[in-house]
Design a protein around this motif. Structure first.
Motif, PDB file in Angstrom:
ATOM      1  N   GLY A 277       0.814  -1.212   0.000  1.00  0.00           N
ATOM      2  CA  GLY A 277       0.000   0.000   0.000  1.00  0.00           C
ATOM      3  C   GLY A 277       0.845   1.258   0.000  1.00  0.00           C
ATOM      4  N   ALA A 278       1.902   1.269   0.809  1.00  0.00           N
ATOM      5  CA  ALA A 278       2.801   2.423   0.840  1.00  0.00           C
ATOM      6  C   ALA A 278       3.475   2.622  -0.516  1.00  0.00           C
ATOM      7  N   GLY A 279       3.856   1.526  -1.165  1.00  0.00           N
ATOM      8  CA  GLY A 279       4.481   1.614  -2.482  1.00  0.00           C
ATOM      9  C   GLY A 279       3.554   2.218  -3.519  1.00  0.00           C
ATOM     10  N   GLN A 364       4.323  10.558 -20.768  1.00  0.00           N
ATOM     11  CA  GLN A 364       4.217   9.096 -20.728  1.00  0.00           C
ATOM     12  C   GLN A 364       4.370   8.578 -19.299  1.00  0.00           C
ATOM     13  N   LEU A 365       5.363   9.091 -18.590  1.00  0.00           N
ATOM     14  CA  LEU A 365       5.572   8.682 -17.205  1.00  0.00           C
ATOM     15  C   LEU A 365       4.397   9.083 -16.318  1.00  0.00           C
ATOM     16  N   THR A 366       3.831  10.256 -16.575  1.00  0.00           N
ATOM     17  CA  THR A 366       2.674  10.708 -15.798  1.00  0.00           C
ATOM     18  C   THR A 366       1.514   9.739 -15.940  1.00  0.00           C
ATOM     19  N   VAL A 367       1.238   9.334 -17.180  1.00  0.00           N
ATOM     20  CA  VAL A 367       0.143   8.392 -17.432  1.00  0.00           C
ATOM     21  C   VAL A 367       0.369   7.085 -16.687  1.00  0.00           C
ATOM     22  N   LEU A 368       1.582   6.547 -16.773  1.00  0.00           N
ATOM     23  CA  LEU A 368       1.879   5.271 -16.127  1.00  0.00           C
ATOM     24  C   LEU A 368       1.762   5.367 -14.608  1.00  0.00           C
ATOM     25  N   MET A 369       2.314   6.420 -14.028  1.00  0.00           N
ATOM     26  CA  MET A 369       2.258   6.566 -12.575  1.00  0.00           C
ATOM     27  C   MET A 369       0.818   6.684 -12.075  1.00  0.00           C
ATOM     28  N   LEU A 370      -0.001   7.457 -12.783  1.00  0.00           N
ATOM     29  CA  LEU A 370      -1.376   7.669 -12.346  1.00  0.00           C
ATOM     30  C   LEU A 370      -2.263   6.453 -12.605  1.00  0.00           C
ATOM     31  N   CYS A 371      -1.801   5.509 -13.411  1.00  0.00           N
ATOM     32  CA  CYS A 371      -2.540   4.249 -13.585  1.00  0.00           C
ATOM     33  C   CYS A 371      -2.583   3.454 -12.277  1.00  0.00           C
ATOM     34  N   THR A 372      -1.693   3.789 -11.344  1.00  0.00           N
ATOM     35  CA  THR A 372      -1.690   3.115 -10.047  1.00  0.00           C
ATOM     36  C   THR A 372      -2.920   3.480  -9.223  1.00  0.00           C
ATOM     37  N   LEU A 373      -3.507   4.644  -9.481  1.00  0.00           N
ATOM     38  CA  LEU A 373      -4.644   5.115  -8.681  1.00  0.00           C
ATOM     39  C   LEU A 373      -5.842   4.163  -8.749  1.00  0.00           C
ATOM     40  N   PRO A 374      -6.327   3.777  -9.952  1.00  0.00           N
ATOM     41  CA  PRO A 374      -7.443   2.820  -9.966  1.00  0.00           C
ATOM     42  C   PRO A 374      -7.083   1.464  -9.364  1.00  0.00           C
ATOM     43  N   VAL A 375      -5.815   1.046  -9.505  1.00  0.00           N
ATOM     44  CA  VAL A 375      -5.384  -0.210  -8.894  1.00  0.00           C
ATOM     45  C   VAL A 375      -5.466  -0.115  -7.372  1.00  0.00           C
ATOM     46  N   TYR A 376      -5.051   1.023  -6.843  1.00  0.00           N
ATOM     47  CA  TYR A 376      -5.094   1.219  -5.395  1.00  0.00           C
ATOM     48  C   TYR A 376      -6.539   1.196  -4.885  1.00  0.00           C
ATOM     49  N   ILE A 377      -7.443   1.855  -5.610  1.00  0.00           N
ATOM     50  CA  ILE A 377      -8.860   1.871  -5.224  1.00  0.00           C
ATOM     51  C   ILE A 377      -9.420   0.450  -5.235  1.00  0.00           C
ATOM     52  N   TRP A 379      -7.721  -2.311  -4.893  1.00  0.00           N
ATOM     53  CA  TRP A 379      -7.028  -3.046  -3.823  1.00  0.00           C
ATOM     54  C   TRP A 379      -7.670  -2.815  -2.461  1.00  0.00           C
ATOM     55  N   LYS A 380      -8.284  -1.646  -2.281  1.00  0.00           N
ATOM     56  CA  LYS A 380      -8.904  -1.299  -1.003  1.00  0.00           C
ATOM     57  C   LYS A 380     -10.285  -1.939  -0.819  1.00  0.00           C
ATOM     58  N   PRO A 382     -13.047  -4.528   0.006  1.00  0.00           N
ATOM     59  CA  PRO A 382     -13.014  -5.733   0.857  1.00  0.00           C
ATOM     60  C   PRO A 382     -13.075  -7.036   0.073  1.00  0.00           C
ATOM     61  N   VAL A 383     -13.870  -7.069  -1.007  1.00  0.00           N
ATOM     62  CA  VAL A 383     -14.006  -8.312  -1.763  1.00  0.00           C
ATOM     63  C   VAL A 383     -12.691  -8.679  -2.463  1.00  0.00           C
ATOM     64  N   VAL A 384     -11.955  -7.686  -2.912  1.00  0.00           N
ATOM     65  CA  VAL A 384     -10.660  -7.937  -3.545  1.00  0.00           C
ATOM     66  C   VAL A 384      -9.639  -8.338  -2.486  1.00  0.00           C
ATOM     67  N   LYS A 385      -9.640  -7.634  -1.378  1.00  0.00           N
ATOM     68  CA  LYS A 385      -8.721  -7.959  -0.286  1.00  0.00           C
ATOM     69  C   LYS A 385      -8.864  -9.410   0.150  1.00  0.00           C
ATOM     70  N   LYS A 386     -10.088  -9.886   0.222  1.00  0.00           N
ATOM     71  CA  LYS A 386     -10.342 -11.262   0.654  1.00  0.00           C
ATOM     72  C   LYS A 386      -9.740 -12.281  -0.312  1.00  0.00           C
ATOM     73  N   ARG A 387      -9.821 -11.976  -1.597  1.00  0.00           N
ATOM     74  CA  ARG A 387      -9.376 -12.937  -2.610  1.00  0.00           C
ATOM     75  C   ARG A 387      -7.857 -12.946  -2.799  1.00  0.00           C
ATOM     76  N   ILE A 388      -7.178 -11.859  -2.470  1.00  0.00           N
ATOM     77  CA  ILE A 388      -5.735 -11.798  -2.729  1.00  0.00           C
ATOM     78  C   ILE A 388      -4.913 -11.872  -1.447  1.00  0.00           C
ATOM     79  N   THR A 389      -5.538 -12.234  -0.339  1.00  0.00           N
ATOM     80  CA  THR A 389      -4.845 -12.260   0.939  1.00  0.00           C
ATOM     81  C   THR A 389      -4.324 -13.659   1.242  1.00  0.00           C
ATOM     82  N   LEU A 390      -3.023 -13.731   1.578  1.00  0.00           N
ATOM     83  CA  LEU A 390      -2.409 -14.970   2.065  1.00  0.00           C
ATOM     84  C   LEU A 390      -2.356 -14.938   3.583  1.00  0.00           C
ATOM     85  N   ASP A 391      -2.121 -16.102   4.173  1.00  0.00           N
ATOM     86  CA  ASP A 391      -2.006 -16.166   5.631  1.00  0.00           C
ATOM     87  C   ASP A 391      -0.883 -15.286   6.131  1.00  0.00           C
TER      88      ASP A 391
END
Length: 393
Positions: A277-279, A364-377, A379-380, A382-391
């Motif tokens: 998340g920090a990354g 180009q770099l701006t576009v790539l960096m800001l593509c992280t925003l929808p991924v972060y949303i 990732w937050k 709950p249904v996604v968190k449940k499916r990608i969480t390891l012990d």
């Protein structure tokens, strides 16, 4: 093999790839002039290498599972060294690109073997820490290689960069041949055919793998876009000298080294989810800052967002790689290869498509960096968190 013995060997192995990317960056304008091509066309020598590294892993991974990590690493070193010699002898850009294509295949075999060794010996969190340590070693190369490459180019011409790669392959290869022991587990899954859909489909179905692999791909695309575009932006557009380019490039690399040393500690203290998340937040911040500084035609206006993104990259890569490979202890080579394929080839394709658009390198770099925003949303949720969480997450 004890980790204190294995880690130095793995560092020797993972250095092959960044060395082949970073050492000749200061020479790109000289090479473009000699081959009578544009600087953008010369950047293809980097993209082709990365693309080849990605596609080559589809075969390297199964080979590492069938025949072992050691023979695949040694074979990759031989291919890498021969290709470096051919690149040094190239008389036209086409031969240079073909040599780089072969060199990428050799490098990918070495990297797959190294990553599989890590997964053979460590659990998910330990693997994440090991990947971060390896990333810190990798990050030393962008700090040092351009300095060496600039000196070699000035004293002996651009071909000496590839001659140095061949020498490194010979020396490091000899050490690896005599020191690297086989680490492939006895229960490693082996298929009759080396490359089959059935081999990769169970891995691609796994939500833990696919999410973290795609995040690694996005982070890699940002770094690739920076590495391939920085000579054009800093030297051609802003008029920096070769020495000034190396200065800025090395500052970012030094920051990367510090970040990669800190990243394993963050992973151990915070856990994988908080580190990832920090990354992502770092990448989003870098994108917003790059957007705000698009009109600033100064090196710092380009490099400051890049430096912040490098911090995010350092936090993401080790943690995401460890999580992606964690469920696949019985087929670590295949899973590592698929991760590398998605990371390298996906990033190369994304950057290649972006470079075809009528936007400059900073945009180009701006576009790539800001593509992280929808991924972060995503990732937050709950249904996604449940499916990608390891012990161990």
């Amino acid at each position: 093999m004890q980790s204190k013995t294995l880690l130095p060997l793995l560092i020797l192995m993972v250095i092959f790839s960044p060395l082949a990317i970073d050492i000749f960056l200061p020479a790109l304008p000289v090479m473009a002039k000699e081959f009578s091509v544009s600087l953008t066309q010369m950047q293809a020598s980097i993209t082709v290498f990365i693309l080849s590294m990605g596609f080559g892993q589809i075969l390297s991974g199964p080979l590492a599972d069938r025949y072992g990590r050691r023979p695949v690493a040694i074979g990759g070193i031989l291919i890498y060294g021969v290709a470096a010699i051919l690149a040094a002898m190239a008389t036209n850009v086409e031969l240079l690109l073909l040599s780089r294509l072969a060199q990428g295949l050799g490098a990918c075999a070495i990297v797959v073997a190294a990553f599989a060794c890590v997964r053979d010996k460590y659990n998910a969190l330990q693997s994440g820490a090991m990947y971060s340590y390896l990333n810190s070693a990798i990050c030393c190369i962008p700090a040092l290689a351009p300095l060496l490459g600039s000196l070699l180019t000035e004293k002996f011409g651009w071909r000496s960069n590839f001659e140095f790669m061949a020498i490194y392959a010979a020396v490091a290869g000899a050490i690896i041949i005599f020191s690297l022991k086989e680490s492939r587990p006895q229960d490693t899954v082996q298929h009759k055919k080396l490359v089959t859909v059935a081999r990769y489909f169970p891995i691609l179905k796994h939500p833990v793998f696919i999410f973290h692999a795609l995040l690694v791909m996005l982070a890699m695309a940002i770094i690739l876009a920076y590495v391939s575009s920085s000579p054009a932006w800093l030297m051609a557009r802003l008029g920096l000298s070769q020495a000034e380019f190396v200065f800025w490039f090395s500052i970012n690399a030094a920051l990367n080294i510090v970040a990669c040393v800190i990243a394993p500690k963050c992973l151990t203290k915070w856990g994988a989810r908080a580190t990832i998340g920090a990354g992502m937040l770092m990448l989003i911040l870098a994108g917003l800052l790059m957007l705000a500084l698009l009109g600033v035609n100064e090196p710092l206006g380009f490099m400051l967002p890049v430096m912040i993104s490098s911090l995010g990259f350092s936090l993401l890569m080790g943690a995401c790689s460890g999580q992606a490979l964690a469920p696949f202890g019985d087929k670590a080579g295949t899973a590592s290869a698929l991760l590398g394929f998605i990371q390298m080839s996906g990033a190369a394709v994304i950057v290649g498509l972006l470079q075809m658009l009528p936007i400059n390198e900073a945009e180009q770099l701006t576009v790539l960096m800001l593509c992280t925003l929808p991924v972060y949303i995503l990732w937050k949720l709950p249904v996604v968190k449940k499916r990608i969480t390891l012990d161990a997450y």
